[in-house]
Design an enzyme around this catalytic site. Structure first.
Site, short mmCIF file in Angstrom:
data_model
loop_
_atom_site.label_atom_id
_atom_site.label_comp_id
_atom_site.label_asym_id
_atom_site.label_seq_id
_atom_site.Cartn_x
_atom_site.Cartn_y
_atom_site.Cartn_z
N HIS A 137 14.90 4.97 0.03
CA HIS A 137 14.57 3.61 0.43
C HIS A 137 13.71 3.71 1.68
O HIS A 137 14.11 4.36 2.66
CB HIS A 137 15.83 2.79 0.71
N ASP A 138 12.53 3.09 1.67
CA ASP A 138 11.60 3.28 2.78
C ASP A 138 12.20 2.86 4.12
O ASP A 138 11.89 3.45 5.15
CB ASP A 138 10.26 2.59 2.52
N THR A 139 13.08 1.86 4.11
CA THR A 139 13.73 1.48 5.37
C THR A 139 14.67 2.57 5.84
O THR A 139 14.79 2.83 7.04
CB THR A 139 14.50 0.16 5.22
N SER A 180 0.85 -1.19 0.00
CA SER A 180 0.00 0.00 0.00
C SER A 180 0.88 1.24 0.00
O SER A 180 2.10 1.17 0.20
CB SER A 180 -0.92 0.02 1.24
#
Length: 495
Positions: A238-240, A13
């Site tokens: 990068h989402d992390t 999502s």
């Protein structure tokens, strides 16, 4: 007051989160949320990238209709996947999904035909996963994919979405490092490695540090949406990387678990760890904010639960996640374990069948009911977290008093408590929207509202609700950990 807009794309999502920074307090408001579903076409699995770009524009419109005008915006997303651009700058086809099977066996072929694993790790410091960008591109080259002959530029998913908005073809550091094509010792792309796999180095351009200006909304977007020239910041894309930026730790030395579709557990270091021990443990060194690196290990994560729930939904059994957690509580504890990172569990589909196959292969009682299957998944994840936390301590030569958990997975309070039980230490959870809040924080650093990431983390800690889980049932979980290690065959690696 400063207003920033964060677009945060996860593997299942996405969302647009508006942030307000006032008097060293952060307030957030969800402007737009949308699903991110892969698309199967024949035997290939793709991302619907133009639908995702449409959702970005929808988020911008909803922000405008709310009467808000952000000072800046940024995009973060998952790693490794990419799009190719032709000579005219147009996108060549839909990007492949990292779970597509075209990389099967490519890791081993590359090590045999191009460069041994030890040299690849020494050059890049990245964990060996079959879907890494390096192996995706090598698979395309081995298949003589015609897109490679047409391509003139290469952009990762957040780079690509940012390009659609701005027309600027920049790369960003935190995501570039995940590709296994970036050499952290040189601080640049590894062009020799690119040459060895037959990929033109000319595709790979300037790499921006998190917090760098990356253009502004291009005239065609401004005309279509009737918006101003909003600056776009290259955050930790990068989402992390963004999630770790939002860890509300007061100490410089801390352990974190970014928990969602993937679980990523590790610590923050100032230099990449490129030792043989890091390679043998299959740890990774991904770029972070402020010149840091994230020494971490990828764990399969809540993908296991998400996929088994999808399987039941397709069969007409529409269990909610809270219902599944309640069923897990009722099931017998420690009845069966899996190694979450067994390659058996990477592809989509038939998750219940594969969990039972793993248990049969390892001589365990087969979980049958939904509660038994979910309990097997969650207990195995918690125990794997302990294993990776212990490896992180040994590799980094640090000791951690507890574990910070961020991300959507912290809504699963049972997993949070079981993680505390498994590691035998406190677990501190929050914020749930870690990636989006870290995205906002980097924008505010870029705008001069925070001096550095340490000040941003202190403000995040003062602004969000945090929860502490103390360990329970230590004896039972200690015995379970021993059985988990024996069943899964996870090795002890001496440094």
């Amino acid at each position: 007051m400063s207003i920033a807009l964060a677009f945060d794309f996860g593997a299942s999502s996405g969302k647009a989160l508006l942030g307000r920074l006032t008097d060293n307090r952060i307030e957030t408001e969800e402007v737009h949320r949308f699903p991110n579903d892969p698309v199967q076409v024949g035997n290939r699995l793709h991302w619907d990238i133009l639908r995702l770009y449409h959702e970005v524009k929808t988020g911008l419109l909803k922000t405008k209709h709310a009467g808000l005008c952000p000072d800046s915006m940024g995009i973060d997303a998952w790693a490794v996947d990419f799009g190719l651009l032709g000579a005219d700058g147009a996108l060549l086809g839909n990007p492949y999904h990292y779970r597509d099977r075209h990389t099967d066996g490519m890791m081993e072929k590359l090590f045999a035909e191009v460069m041994p694993a030890s040299e690849v790790f020494a050059r890049t410091g990245i964990q060996f996963l079959p879907f890494n960008t390096l192996f995706q591109l090598y698979a395309m080259r081995k298949a003589d994919d015609p897109l490679l002959g047409m391509a003139r530029h290469w952009l990762m998913i957040p780079d690509l979405l940012r390009y659609f908005l701005t027309g600027e073809k920049f790369h960003e550091f935190s995501n570039a490092t995940t590709t296994q094509l970036f050499n952290p010792s040189a601080g640049d792309w590894d062009r020799e490695l690119m040459d060895r796999i037959g990929v033109p180095a000319a595709w790979f351009g300037k790499v921006l540090k998190p917090g760098s200006p990356a253009g502004e909304l291009r005239p065609s977007v401004r005309e279509e949406l009737q918006l101003g020239a909003t600056p776009v910041i290259a955050v930790a894309e990068h989402d992390t990387g963004s999630a770790v930026a939002a860890i509300p730790a007061l100490d410089r030395s801390f352990a974190y678990l970014s928990c969602g579709t993937w679980s990523l557990l590790g610590t923050e270091v100032t230099q990449p760890v490129l030792s043989d021990a890091a390679r043998e443990m299959n740890f990774t060194n991904e770029g972070g904010v402020g010149g840091t690196y994230r020494l971490l290990k990828n764990i399969m994560g809540l993908w296991l639960l998400q996929e088994i729930r999808r399987e039941w939904q397709r069969a007409g059994r529409n269990h909610s996640f809270p219902e599944l957690v309640a069923l897990a509580v009722q099931a017998k504890p420690f009845a069966a374990f899996i190694e979450p990172d067994d390659p058996l569990f990477l592809p989509p589909g038939d998750m219940a069948v594969r969990i039972r196959a793993y248990c049969q292969r390892t001589g365990q009682r087969l979980p049958e009911t939904p509660g038994e299957l979910v309990r097997c998944i969650l207990e195995s994840l918690a125990l794997k977290y302990r294993y990776v936390l212990e490896l992180t301590e040994r590799l980094s030569d640090k000791s951690f008093g507890g574990l910070h958990m961020v991300g959507g997975g912290i809504h699963n309070t049972l997993l949070c408590q079981w993680t505390a039980n498994a590691i035998g230490r406190p677990v501190w959870t929050g914020p749930a929207e870690g990636s989006a809040i870290g995205n906002l924080a980097v924008q505010w650093i870029a705008g001069g509202h925070f001096r550095d990431i340490a000040e941003a983390r202190r403000t995040i800690r003062d602004s969000v609700a945090l929860q502490t889980y103390e360990p329970l049932d230590k004896t039972a979980w200690e015995e379970a950990y021993g059985r988990f290690r024996r069943v899964t065959g996870l090795p002890s690696i001496a440094l």
